[in-house]
Enzyme design. Structure first.
Site, PDB file in Angstrom:
ATOM      1  CG  HIS A 267      -2.189   0.883   1.192  1.00 38.94           C
ATOM      2  ND1 HIS A 267      -2.490   1.650   0.327  1.00 38.94           N
ATOM      3  CD2 HIS A 267      -3.091   1.153   2.293  1.00 38.94           C
ATOM      4  CE1 HIS A 267      -3.369   2.345   0.692  1.00 38.94           C
ATOM      5  NE2 HIS A 267      -3.618   2.087   1.817  1.00 38.94           N
ATOM      6  CG  HIS A 306      -4.043   0.333  -8.240  1.00 45.20           C
ATOM      7  ND1 HIS A 306      -5.428   0.331  -8.122  1.00 45.20           N
ATOM      8  CD2 HIS A 306      -3.299   1.042  -7.446  1.00 45.20           C
ATOM      9  CE1 HIS A 306      -5.587   0.979  -7.157  1.00 45.20           C
ATOM     10  NE2 HIS A 306      -4.514   1.797  -6.708  1.00 45.20           N
ATOM     11  CG  ASP A 364       3.074   4.693  -4.472  1.00 37.43           C
ATOM     12  OD1 ASP A 364       2.961   5.952  -4.233  1.00 37.43           O
ATOM     13  OD2 ASP A 364       2.235   3.747  -4.114  1.00 37.43           O
TER      14      ASP A 364
HETATM   15  N1  CMC Z   1       5.075  -7.392 -10.477  1.00 34.43           N
HETATM   16  C1  CMC Z   1       4.680  -8.577 -10.798  1.00 34.43           C
HETATM   17  N2  CMC Z   1       3.830  -9.009 -11.036  1.00 34.43           N
HETATM   18  C2  CMC Z   1       2.485  -8.732 -10.444  1.00 34.43           C
HETATM   19  C3  CMC Z   1       2.545  -7.211  -9.869  1.00 34.43           C
HETATM   20  C4  CMC Z   1       3.925  -6.718  -9.843  1.00 34.43           C
HETATM   21  N3  CMC Z   1       3.746  -5.618  -9.089  1.00 34.43           N
HETATM   22  N4  CMC Z   1       1.353  -7.226  -9.518  1.00 34.43           N
HETATM   23  C5  CMC Z   1       0.640  -7.941  -9.531  1.00 34.43           C
HETATM   24  N5  CMC Z   1       1.393  -8.908 -10.447  1.00 34.43           N
HETATM   25  C6  CMC Z   1       0.747 -10.329 -10.993  1.00 34.43           C
HETATM   26  C7  CMC Z   1       0.483 -11.365 -10.053  1.00 34.43           C
HETATM   27  O1  CMC Z   1       1.797 -12.193  -9.765  1.00 34.43           O
HETATM   28  C8  CMC Z   1      -0.604 -12.200 -10.582  1.00 34.43           C
HETATM   29  O2  CMC Z   1       0.011 -12.939 -11.736  1.00 34.43           O
HETATM   30  P1  CMC Z   1      -0.492 -14.545 -11.856  1.00 34.43           P
HETATM   31  O3  CMC Z   1      -1.967 -14.086 -12.534  1.00 34.43           O
HETATM   32  O4  CMC Z   1       0.332 -15.237 -12.677  1.00 34.43           O
HETATM   33  O5  CMC Z   1      -0.704 -15.172 -10.636  1.00 34.43           O
HETATM   34  C9  CMC Z   1      -1.201 -10.889 -11.460  1.00 34.43           C
HETATM   35  O6  CMC Z   1      -0.571  -9.984 -11.502  1.00 34.43           O
HETATM   36  C10 CMC Z   1      -2.573 -10.324 -10.560  1.00 34.43           C
HETATM   37  O7  CMC Z   1      -2.029  -9.970  -9.227  1.00 34.43           O
HETATM   38  P2  CMC Z   1      -2.551  -9.755  -7.969  1.00 34.43           P
HETATM   39  O8  CMC Z   1      -1.914 -10.229  -6.733  1.00 34.43           O
HETATM   40  O9  CMC Z   1      -3.876 -10.872  -7.813  1.00 34.43           O
HETATM   41  O10 CMC Z   1      -3.062  -8.456  -8.093  1.00 34.43           O
HETATM   42  P3  CMC Z   1      -3.588  -7.598  -6.714  1.00 34.43           P
HETATM   43  O11 CMC Z   1      -4.940  -6.840  -7.362  1.00 34.43           O
HETATM   44  O12 CMC Z   1      -4.092  -8.391  -5.670  1.00 34.43           O
HETATM   45  O13 CMC Z   1      -2.614  -6.492  -6.121  1.00 34.43           O
HETATM   46  C11 CMC Z   1      -0.995  -4.917  -5.835  1.00 34.43           C
HETATM   47  C12 CMC Z   1      -2.498  -5.242  -6.496  1.00 34.43           C
HETATM   48  C13 CMC Z   1      -0.924  -3.269  -6.040  1.00 34.43           C
HETATM   49  C14 CMC Z   1      -1.086  -5.240  -4.420  1.00 34.43           C
HETATM   50  C15 CMC Z   1      -0.007  -5.604  -6.583  1.00 34.43           C
HETATM   51  O14 CMC Z   1      -0.021  -5.192  -8.062  1.00 34.43           O
HETATM   52  C16 CMC Z   1       1.454  -5.136  -6.169  1.00 34.43           C
HETATM   53  O15 CMC Z   1       1.633  -5.816  -5.116  1.00 34.43           O
HETATM   54  N6  CMC Z   1       2.119  -4.176  -6.583  1.00 34.43           N
HETATM   55  C17 CMC Z   1       3.433  -3.761  -6.131  1.00 34.43           C
HETATM   56  C18 CMC Z   1       3.042  -2.861  -5.086  1.00 34.43           C
HETATM   57  C19 CMC Z   1       2.944  -1.503  -5.349  1.00 34.43           C
HETATM   58  O16 CMC Z   1       3.202  -1.069  -6.343  1.00 34.43           O
HETATM   59  N7  CMC Z   1       1.671  -0.863  -4.586  1.00 34.43           N
HETATM   60  C20 CMC Z   1       1.037   0.517  -4.800  1.00 34.43           C
HETATM   61  C21 CMC Z   1      -0.233   0.366  -5.360  1.00 34.43           C
HETATM   62  S1  CMC Z   1      -0.521   1.932  -5.633  1.00 34.43           S
HETATM   63  C22 CMC Z   1      -0.762   2.829  -4.476  1.00 34.43           C
HETATM   64  C23 CMC Z   1      -2.050   2.597  -3.467  1.00 34.43           C
HETATM   65  O17 CMC Z   1      -3.223   3.217  -3.954  1.00 34.43           O
HETATM   66  O18 CMC Z   1      -2.031   2.214  -2.477  1.00 34.43           O
END
Ligand code: CMC
Length: 429
Positions: A267, A306, A364
């Site tokens: 986050h 995201h 970010d």
């Molecule tokens: N790098 C590599 N792969 C990723 C990433 C990433 N940053 N984010 C998602 N994926 C992949 C994930 O491995 C999955 O792949 P598969 O379908 O093969 O299993 C797919 O994309 C879907 O991922 P998810 O974990 O189900 O997606 P989510 O909606 O639960 O996660 C997130 C959202 C923001 C937690 C995630 O994208 C992440 O960890 N990003 C990096 C951290 C980051 O930059 N966070 C800031 C968010 S913006 C600030 C805010 O608004 O808070």
């Protein structure tokens, strides 16, 4: 708003049906009202709220597919370009842009309550000198309820108003104190003649020994960062604030809960994680190997992806431009970290792994680079996010408290632990 449409669910092996009303908002997809679903004797299961609207709200709207973000209906691009942070705060809290008079009064009120209770400086001395500024933020913001006991009655609109003003006025002072304490520098009193963002830079970087004039380009960049982070509908920390507030907890305690949630790397800790990741990659030669590690799921590309945006995060486009402005102003266009980030961004935007999963840069990815150029240490990045988001949190809290239908938040669960069993005395186990 209720429509005359319904979703009909069949259960009990097709013997019974239940009609669930369909509600529609001003923007965004319709939602199915499942409140009567528990009459079936079952619950719905949705960990992480992937398909669940937790509340009704009039504050912020995100269209993740189109990459749009509105505060009270106004596109974020227009606010970032033409508004300023305090005007955006007014908009988020009250729902409308202020008149010239209202804007002046609001600014005056906020900028004349920036000092904190003097005894709070002693409270800081209880922390270890090397404490992380976020650790201090959680503690000090929670402790405001001990210092400002005359604004804790949440049923009293006047108390709520005073608490909101106090939080917005004093959060920058506390944030700067966390930084100054962690480096052993004296606390700087706020300067009410400066703008909100200029005053924050003053409290961060001025010393009692010489005059400090904040650079207007950097002040504007910081103000923009604050606008872009001011609210983001029902994200994890805002939902935490709502859940904490639903029990009737005081606003300072609720905002401390929001700060705790924001601290996590998925986050608010993401921009800090982006800079750590750039440091670990080190040089452009290592990008390929790093990207392979991401695809092998050994780590994530921080600043990408995201939960809601499945297109470019509109805040990221604005922050990308701000990044160029700041680096140009400071003569840092050739900064190796920035060049590395741009190369990484290009590769990731073209790579099918990221394209197929709709992983675009989020705000970010760039905000960490801008904050570093402003000389803000990495450990303060999430603190600045918390500073900016305080207005969003408190607007949601206020919306929730003012809603006559508000109930304590109490999710149910799918229990998969041991069934009933009898206690066995220790000598018989
Ligand atoms: N790098 C590599 N792969 C990723 C990433 C990433 N940053 N984010 C998602 N994926 C992949 C994930 O491995 C999955 O792949 P598969 O379908 O093969 O299993 C797919 O994309 C879907 O991922 P998810 O974990 O189900 O997606 P989510 O909606 O639960 O996660 C997130 C959202 C923001 C937690 C995630 O994208 C992440 O960890 N990003 C990096 C951290 C980051 O930059 N966070 C800031 C968010 S913006 C600030 C805010 O608004 O808070």
């Amino acid at each position: 708003m209720e429509t005359n449409r319904k979703v009909t669910l069949t259960h009990n092996e097709g013997k019974e049906t239940i009609d669930l009303p369909v509600l529609e908002g001003t923007l965004g997809p319709d939602v199915v009202d499942i409140r009567s679903f528990s009459k079936t004797g079952m619950f719905t299961f949705d960990p992480g709220f992937l398909a669940t609207a937790s509340c009704e709200s009039k504050i912020t709207f995100i269209d993740g597919d189109l990459g749009q973000l509105y505060y009270r209906g106004y596109p974020i691009e227009q606010l970032a370009e033409d508004s300023d942070y305090l005007e955006t705060c007014y908009l988020l809290i009250y729902g409308e842009l202020p008149s010239a008079e209202e804007k002046k009064n609001f600014q005056h009120t906020i900028m004349h309550h920036t000092m904190v209770h003097e005894q709070l400086t002693s409270f800081f001395k209880g922390f270890r000198r090397d404490s992380h500024p976020m650790a201090m933020m959680v503690g000090v913001v929670g402790a405001l309820s001990a210092f400002y006991q005359d604004s804790l009655d949440i049923a009293n609109p006047e108390h709520r108003k005073v608490a909101i003003f106090r939080l917005i006025s004093k959060i920058p002072t506390i944030a700067a104190m966390c930084f100054r304490y962690s480096i052993g520098a004296p606390f700087m009193y706020p300067r009410n003649d400066l703008s909100y963002s200029a005053n924050f830079l003053h409290m961060m970087f001025a010393t009692p020994c010489e005059k400090y004039e904040p650079n207007p380009v950097l002040v504007q960049a910081l103000d923009r960062i604050l606008i872009l982070h001011a609210d983001h509908e029902q994200n994890a920390s805002t939902s935490t604030v709502r859940l904490a507030g639903s029990s009737g907890a005081n606003p300072f305690a609720c905002i401390a809960a929001g700060i705790a949630c924001l601290w996590g790397p998925a986050h608010g800790g993401a921009n800090e994680a982006v800079l750590k990741m750039l440091d670990e990659i080190g040089s452009e030669d290592n990008i390929e190997e790093f990207i392979q590690g991401v695809k092998d799921k050994r780590y994530r590309l921080m600043g990408f992806g995201h939960r809601v945006y499945k297109n470019m995060d509109p805040r990221a486009s604005i922050m990308r431009r701000t990044c160029y402005d700041v680096l140009t102003e400071l003569g840092l266009e050739n900064d190796p970290k920035f060049k590395l980030a741009m190369k990484l961004e290009k590769i990731a935007l073209e790579d099918p792994y990221f394209v197929e999963r709709k992983l675009y840069p989020n705000v970010d990815f760039y905000s960490g680079i801008v904050l570093s150029a402003l000389n803000i240490p990495v450990s303060m990045f999430t603190v600045i996010f918390a500073l900016a988001r305080t207005v969003g949190w408190i607007s949601h809290w206020n919306e929730m408290i003012s809603d006559p239908q508000q109930k304590i938040g109490r999710p149910r669960q799918l229990y998969t632990g041991a069934p009933r069993r009898d206690y066995v005395p220790v000598d018989k186990r």
